[in-house]
Write a protein that holds these residues in place. Structure first.
Motif, PDB file in Angstrom:
ATOM      1  N   ALA A   1       0.831  -1.207   0.000  1.00 47.44           N
ATOM      2  CA  ALA A   1       0.000   0.000   0.000  1.00 47.44           C
ATOM      3  C   ALA A   1       0.863   1.253   0.000  1.00 47.44           C
ATOM      4  O   ALA A   1       0.565   2.237  -0.697  1.00 47.44           O
ATOM      5  CB  ALA A   1      -0.929  -0.006   1.214  1.00 47.44           C
ATOM      6  N   GLU A   2       1.948   1.225   0.762  1.00 43.10           N
ATOM      7  CA  GLU A   2       2.836   2.387   0.825  1.00 43.10           C
ATOM      8  C   GLU A   2       3.487   2.660  -0.528  1.00 43.10           C
ATOM      9  O   GLU A   2       3.587   3.821  -0.961  1.00 43.10           O
ATOM     10  CB  GLU A   2       3.911   2.144   1.878  1.00 43.10           C
ATOM     11  N   ALA A   3       3.937   1.605  -1.218  1.00 46.21           N
ATOM     12  CA  ALA A   3       4.583   1.773  -2.518  1.00 46.21           C
ATOM     13  C   ALA A   3       3.603   2.306  -3.558  1.00 46.21           C
ATOM     14  O   ALA A   3       3.923   3.212  -4.337  1.00 46.21           O
ATOM     15  CB  ALA A   3       5.178   0.451  -2.987  1.00 46.21           C
ATOM     16  N   VAL A   4       2.390   1.752  -3.578  1.00 45.00           N
ATOM     17  CA  VAL A   4       1.373   2.226  -4.522  1.00 45.00           C
ATOM     18  C   VAL A   4       1.029   3.682  -4.241  1.00 45.00           C
ATOM     19  O   VAL A   4       0.955   4.514  -5.155  1.00 45.00           O
ATOM     20  CB  VAL A   4       0.114   1.343  -4.451  1.00 45.00           C
ATOM     21  N   SER A   5       0.827   4.012  -2.983  1.00 42.53           N
ATOM     22  CA  SER A   5       0.475   5.379  -2.608  1.00 42.53           C
ATOM     23  C   SER A   5       1.565   6.374  -3.011  1.00 42.53           C
ATOM     24  O   SER A   5       1.274   7.457  -3.514  1.00 42.53           O
ATOM     25  CB  SER A   5       0.231   5.455  -1.098  1.00 42.53           C
ATOM     26  N   HIS A   6       2.831   5.970  -2.810  1.00 43.54           N
ATOM     27  CA  HIS A   6       3.942   6.864  -3.157  1.00 43.54           C
ATOM     28  C   HIS A   6       3.906   7.229  -4.633  1.00 43.54           C
ATOM     29  O   HIS A   6       4.027   8.417  -4.988  1.00 43.54           O
ATOM     30  CB  HIS A   6       5.267   6.197  -2.809  1.00 43.54           C
ATOM     31  N   TRP A   7       3.737   6.230  -5.496  1.00 43.90           N
ATOM     32  CA  TRP A   7       3.753   6.519  -6.930  1.00 43.90           C
ATOM     33  C   TRP A   7       2.458   7.170  -7.400  1.00 43.90           C
ATOM     34  O   TRP A   7       2.469   7.984  -8.335  1.00 43.90           O
ATOM     35  CB  TRP A   7       4.021   5.236  -7.711  1.00 43.90           C
ATOM     36  N   LEU A   8       1.332   6.889  -6.762  1.00 48.28           N
ATOM     37  CA  LEU A   8       0.081   7.525  -7.166  1.00 48.28           C
ATOM     38  C   LEU A   8       0.056   9.012  -6.805  1.00 48.28           C
ATOM     39  O   LEU A   8      -0.581   9.812  -7.503  1.00 48.28           O
ATOM     40  CB  LEU A   8      -1.107   6.828  -6.501  1.00 48.28           C
ATOM     41  N   THR A   9       0.727   9.366  -5.725  1.00 49.97           N
ATOM     42  CA  THR A   9       0.673  10.750  -5.245  1.00 49.97           C
ATOM     43  C   THR A   9       1.908  11.569  -5.606  1.00 49.97           C
ATOM     44  O   THR A   9       1.967  12.748  -5.305  1.00 49.97           O
ATOM     45  CB  THR A   9       0.505  10.765  -3.706  1.00 49.97           C
ATOM     46  N   ASN A  10       2.890  10.937  -6.248  1.00 47.41           N
ATOM     47  CA  ASN A  10       4.125  11.635  -6.607  1.00 47.41           C
ATOM     48  C   ASN A  10       4.388  11.401  -8.088  1.00 47.41           C
ATOM     49  O   ASN A  10       5.127  10.493  -8.476  1.00 47.41           O
ATOM     50  CB  ASN A  10       5.285  11.118  -5.759  1.00 47.41           C
ATOM     51  N   SER A  11       3.790  12.233  -8.917  1.00 48.61           N
ATOM     52  CA  SER A  11       3.877  12.043 -10.364  1.00 48.61           C
ATOM     53  C   SER A  11       5.311  12.068 -10.895  1.00 48.61           C
ATOM     54  O   SER A  11       5.674  11.237 -11.730  1.00 48.61           O
ATOM     55  CB  SER A  11       3.029  13.107 -11.073  1.00 48.61           C
ATOM     56  N   PRO A  12       6.177  13.003 -10.442  1.00 46.87           N
ATOM     57  CA  PRO A  12       7.564  12.986 -10.940  1.00 46.87           C
ATOM     58  C   PRO A  12       8.289  11.686 -10.603  1.00 46.87           C
ATOM     59  O   PRO A  12       9.053  11.162 -11.422  1.00 46.87           O
ATOM     60  CB  PRO A  12       8.202  14.183 -10.227  1.00 46.87           C
ATOM     61  N   ALA A  13       8.045  11.147  -9.407  1.00 46.41           N
ATOM     62  CA  ALA A  13       8.699   9.896  -9.025  1.00 46.41           C
ATOM     63  C   ALA A  13       8.215   8.737  -9.897  1.00 46.41           C
ATOM     64  O   ALA A  13       9.007   7.883 -10.309  1.00 46.41           O
ATOM     65  CB  ALA A  13       8.428   9.591  -7.557  1.00 46.41           C
ATOM     66  N   LEU A  14       6.917   8.707 -10.191  1.00 48.70           N
ATOM     67  CA  LEU A  14       6.386   7.652 -11.044  1.00 48.70           C
ATOM     68  C   LEU A  14       6.946   7.764 -12.457  1.00 48.70           C
ATOM     69  O   LEU A  14       7.340   6.763 -13.064  1.00 48.70           O
ATOM     70  CB  LEU A  14       4.862   7.710 -11.069  1.00 48.70           C
ATOM     71  N   LYS A  15       7.013   8.965 -12.993  1.00 48.95           N
ATOM     72  CA  LYS A  15       7.552   9.156 -14.342  1.00 48.95           C
ATOM     73  C   LYS A  15       9.013   8.725 -14.415  1.00 48.95           C
ATOM     74  O   LYS A  15       9.451   8.100 -15.391  1.00 48.95           O
ATOM     75  CB  LYS A  15       7.408  10.609 -14.767  1.00 48.95           C
TER      76      LYS A  15
END
Length: 432
Positions: free
Chosen positions: A387-401
């Motif tokens: 859940a923490e990993a999914v939340s991090h990338w869902l809420t941090n667009s630059p990190a996901l990109k």
């Protein structure tokens, strides 16, 4: 290159006798499974070595893979080899109806599919009598004694490609060193996924001159196909809702995934989980798990459409994974929360997704290690960390990109090795 010199061992002769004795039972079981999957009577006979297609004229190169992953992993290689050898024809064999169905949709030019013969004297002999391949390339851990020995006896030049053996399998073969050496001696070339497998083959008695580290073919596979019509339809149903994917999940893993999703819904009630079981026939079982978790579900296989209050979309269908990956750049890969070995992370990475995995990805360590090191994937251990990993990338667009870009770069680095694999095979198997 020197030819094999080892003699058949007593254990090999015992294997031949046992397989001949149990052949009727094995055939009955295989035929029943093929009938259940809707395979025609004519094509069922391929497992007995009776071809349903004519042999094409000219040089024929045969690839064999056991199931979906092994078979699909060589299609891009066949395409590239076909471009390099424009006069060569290709045959690909596999053992499961699922693999046959998917391969049929993606056959490269000048390629045909057949079910592999049972590893019994009669079926293997009929197979070779009809197809007479100049070369036979066995994919991953497909070491079938009679197919190998009979092929070499008939002049088929053999290679083991993308070799991967489990530790248990290696230890078992080490207890039978003469037979292991005899079977490995049938191959002119053993091209491994990583250095560990190369060393395992050497420990089993393989000729060092024939063992070469290669690359993971799954990294070089063509991207999964996308149904653009279905993609547009599902995008319309999802709208602007946030989404994450859990793919190739196994029994015992969905509970963890659903627990993570329930935690994520606390901060984002609009979040949708697209859940793709590894085996679609578990659809009803997984649907019950969703209900027991107190979540609402729409089931793809029954034609249920997404509603605004749907919390889990259960994609329990075959051959649509590429379409789902095109929806979302955030994918958890199953088969990794338990001791299953993991699944191919390059398929979502090719589609532009960052990847989350559990710790049990040991069958794909050579693939995940660089992916994690470059930032294209992260490892989790339980529902809370997922859940923490999914939340991090869902809420941090630059990190996901950044993670998606790293994943694509890692895939490209691996794919660049494909030409080297083609040239190595052509040279070792004297195909030019």
């Amino acid at each position: 290159m020197s030819s094999p010199t080892g003699k058949p061992t007593p254990l090999y002769h015992l294997y031949r006798g046992v397989t001949a004795a149990i052949a009727p039972i094995a055939w009955a079981s295989v035929a029943r499974k093929l009938r259940k999957a809707g395979v025609s009577t004519e094509r069922q006979q391929e497992r007995l070595g009776a071809a349903s297609l004519p042999r094409p004229p000219g040089q024929l190169v045969w690839f064999h893979g056991a199931s979906v992953g092994e078979s699909l992993s060589v299609l891009t290689l066949i395409t590239r080899m076909g471009e390099r050898l424009p006069g060569t024809e290709f045959l690909i064999t596999s053992g499961t109806p699922t693999s046959a169905e998917l391969i049929a949709k993606r056959l490269p030019p000048r390629t045909r599919h057949q079910f592999a013969p049972l590893d019994v004297h009669g079926p293997v002999g009929r197979f070779y009598n009809h197809w007479r391949p100049e070369a036979g390339i066995f994919v991953e851990s497909e070491i079938w004694p009679q197919m190998l020995v009979k092929g070499r006896e008939r002049g088929t030049r053999l290679a083991l490609l993308n070799a991967r053996l489990s530790d248990k399998s290696v230890e078992g073969w080490k207890k039978r060193p003469k037979t292991a050496r005899f079977l490995l001696d049938q191959f002119r070339l053993m091209l491994t996924q990583n250095d560990k497998t190369a060393q395992n083959l050497l420990d089993m008695g393989a000729d060092p001159a024939r063992v070469k580290p290669g690359t993971n073919l799954k990294a070089t596979s063509a991207p999964l196909p996308v149904d653009e019509l279905a993609l547009a339809r599902i995008r319309g149903e999802i709208g602007d809702r946030p989404l994450w994917i859990a793919s190739s999940t196994h029994a015992g893993e969905e509970e963890t995934v659903l627990a993570a999703h329930k935690e994520l819904l606390k901060s984002d009630p609009d979040l949708l989980l697209l859940l793709i079981p590894r085996h679609p026939d578990r659809g009803e079982e997984v649907k019950r798990l969703v209900g027991q978790a107190g979540l609402t579900c729409a089931q793809r296989s029954t034609g249920q459409a997404l509603a605004p209050d749907t919390q889990v979309y259960l994609a329990d269908t075959l051959g649509e994974t590429g379409t789902w990956y095109a929806l979302c750049p955030l994918v958890f890969m199953g088969g990794s929360l338990l001791k299953i070995g993991g699944h191919n992370p390059f398929e979502p990475a090719q589609a532009g997704a960052a990847v989350i995995t559990g710790p049990g990805y040991y069958n794909f360590r050579e693939t995940f290690d660089p992916l994690i090191a470059q930032g294209g994937a992260v490892e989790v251990t339980d529902a809370a960390s997922l859940a923490e990993a999914v939340s991090h990338w869902l809420t941090n667009s630059p990190a996901l990109k950044a993670a998606c870009a790293a994943a694509r770069t890692c895939v490209q680095d691996q794919a660049n090795a494909l030409d080297d694999v083609v040239e190595t095979l052509i040279k070792a198997l004297e195909l030019e």
